[in-house]
Design an enzyme around this catalytic site. Structure first.
Site, mmCIF file in Angstrom:
data_model
loop_
_atom_site.group_PDB
_atom_site.id
_atom_site.type_symbol
_atom_site.label_atom_id
_atom_site.label_comp_id
_atom_site.label_asym_id
_atom_site.label_seq_id
_atom_site.Cartn_x
_atom_site.Cartn_y
_atom_site.Cartn_z
ATOM 1 N N ASN A 1 -37.867 17.422 9.318
ATOM 2 C CA ASN A 1 -38.925 18.382 8.988
ATOM 3 C C ASN A 1 -38.922 18.551 7.472
ATOM 4 O OD1 ASN A 1 -40.657 20.509 8.696
ATOM 5 N ND2 ASN A 1 -39.297 22.035 9.628
ATOM 6 N N TRP A 2 -39.868 17.888 6.816
ATOM 7 C CA TRP A 2 -39.864 17.897 5.348
ATOM 8 C C TRP A 2 -40.452 19.171 4.753
ATOM 9 C CZ3 TRP A 2 -41.721 12.205 4.066
ATOM 10 C CH2 TRP A 2 -40.661 11.332 4.323
ATOM 11 N N LYS A 3 -41.084 19.980 5.556
ATOM 12 C CA LYS A 3 -41.672 21.234 5.057
ATOM 13 C C LYS A 3 -42.575 20.928 3.860
ATOM 14 C CE LYS A 3 -37.631 23.567 6.900
ATOM 15 N NZ LYS A 3 -36.721 24.698 6.872
ATOM 16 N N GLU B 1 -33.609 26.932 17.034
ATOM 17 C CA GLU B 1 -33.265 27.046 15.614
ATOM 18 C C GLU B 1 -32.969 28.510 15.286
ATOM 19 O OE1 GLU B 1 -34.990 23.654 13.108
ATOM 20 O OE2 GLU B 1 -36.611 25.085 13.396
ATOM 21 N N GLY C 1 -33.969 19.915 8.366
ATOM 22 C CA GLY C 1 -34.762 20.237 7.187
ATOM 23 C C GLY C 1 -34.161 19.611 5.947
ATOM 24 N N GLY C 2 -33.387 20.403 5.199
ATOM 25 C CA GLY C 2 -32.862 19.977 3.899
ATOM 26 C C GLY C 2 -32.201 18.604 3.906
HETATM 27 P P1 PGA Z 1 -32.510 23.152 7.598
HETATM 28 O O1 PGA Z 1 -33.943 23.412 8.285
HETATM 29 O O2 PGA Z 1 -31.954 21.891 8.219
HETATM 30 O O3 PGA Z 1 -32.802 22.999 6.135
HETATM 31 O O4 PGA Z 1 -31.659 24.337 7.913
HETATM 32 C C1 PGA Z 1 -34.148 23.168 9.656
HETATM 33 C C2 PGA Z 1 -35.555 23.539 10.037
HETATM 34 O O5 PGA Z 1 -36.101 24.506 9.492
HETATM 35 O O6 PGA Z 1 -36.173 22.872 10.889
#
Ligand code: PGA
Length: 257
Positions: A9-11, A167, A233-234
């Site tokens: 999930n690259w946001k 999550e 995410g990150g």
């Molecule tokens: P994160 O984000 O791995 O940076 O904690 C996960 C997400 O929001 O899907």
């Protein structure tokens, strides 16, 4: 048998050039990855260019959000059909950032999940409690209600196309992942709730974990019986780190080797 699913999930990260560069780096590494579904959810603007880049690779594309509407006067929205058109096979709905920062309710999430399912896009429906809710002993009540409401419009006959993402909000982007035991406890609870509401198909629905997943912790998370993958995410922004997560079957220490 549930096929593991690892999704990036690259946001709000990566322009078209950066997205293409990432896939150029990742594609040769995943060429011989079998038995795991690997999905990338880039910003909308990178979907069409990535459609060509992932063709012939095991990589699949996802939208990060979708409109519940099919078409019409809905400025700023993107429909299920539009996502299919640019190569998506999955879509994330109800991410906690959408719920908390953009006011999405579980009722809206239910409409988005249903529109996706009806249109042939697999929804990845996100749920999770806040720190305050966990501290107050309300994790199961909150997650249970989110699951029930967010899936209220899902067609049980096609429910095996569905993905749930647990999550915990306090674990997202904080570096503090849930322990494997904490995550398994909630994943098991979600599966049991699904079993009660839609029956045996619950055993085929993938429930993935998200929240500070890294190459260092994916192995122990994936050892849990009801954790079927990860929403990352990150650590998905760098191809080497994302690839180490895709190889979740390597014990800690070996993952990045
Ligand atoms: P994160 O984000 O791995 O940076 O904690 C996960 C997400 O929001 O899907």
């Amino acid at each position: 048998m549930r096929i593991p699913l690892i999704a990036a999930n690259w946001k709000l990260h990566k322009d078209v050039g950066e997205a293409l560069h990432f896939v150029e780096e990742l594609a040769p590494r995943v060429a011989d990855v079998e038995g795991t579904d690997v999905v990338i959810a880039p910003p909308f603007t990178a979907l069409e260019p990535l459609k060509g880049a992932v063709a012939g690779t095991p990589l699949k594309l996802a939208g990060q959000n979708v409109s519940p509407e099919l078409q019409g006067a809905f400025t700023g929205e993107i429909s299920v059909q539009m996502l299919l058109d640019v190569g998506c096979s999955y879509v994330i709905v109800g991410h906690s950032e959408r719920r908390t920062l953009f006011g999405e309710t579980s009722e809206l999430v239910a409409q988005k999940a249903a529109a996706s399912q009806q249109g042939g896009l697999r929804p990845i429906v996100c749920v999770g409690e806040s720190l305050e809710e966990r501290a107050g002993g309300r994790t199961f009540a909150v997650v249970g209600e989110q699951v029930e409401r967010s899936l209220a419009r899902i067609e049980p006959a096609q429910a095996d196309q569905l993905v749930l993402a647990y999550e915990p909000v306090w674990a997202i982007g904080t570096g503090h992942n849930a322990t494997p035991e904490q995550a398994q406890e909630v994943h098991g609870f979600i599966r049991e709730q699904l079993r009660k509401s839609i029956g045996e198909v619950a055993g085929r629905i993938r429930i993935i974990y998200g929240g500070s997943v890294k190459p260092e912790n994916i192995f122990v998370l994936m050892e849990q019986p009801d954790i079927d993958g990860a929403l990352v995410g990150g650590a998905s922004l760098d191809p080497a780190s994302f690839f180490a997560i895709i190889r979740f079957d390597r014990p800690p220490g070996e993952a990045t080797a």
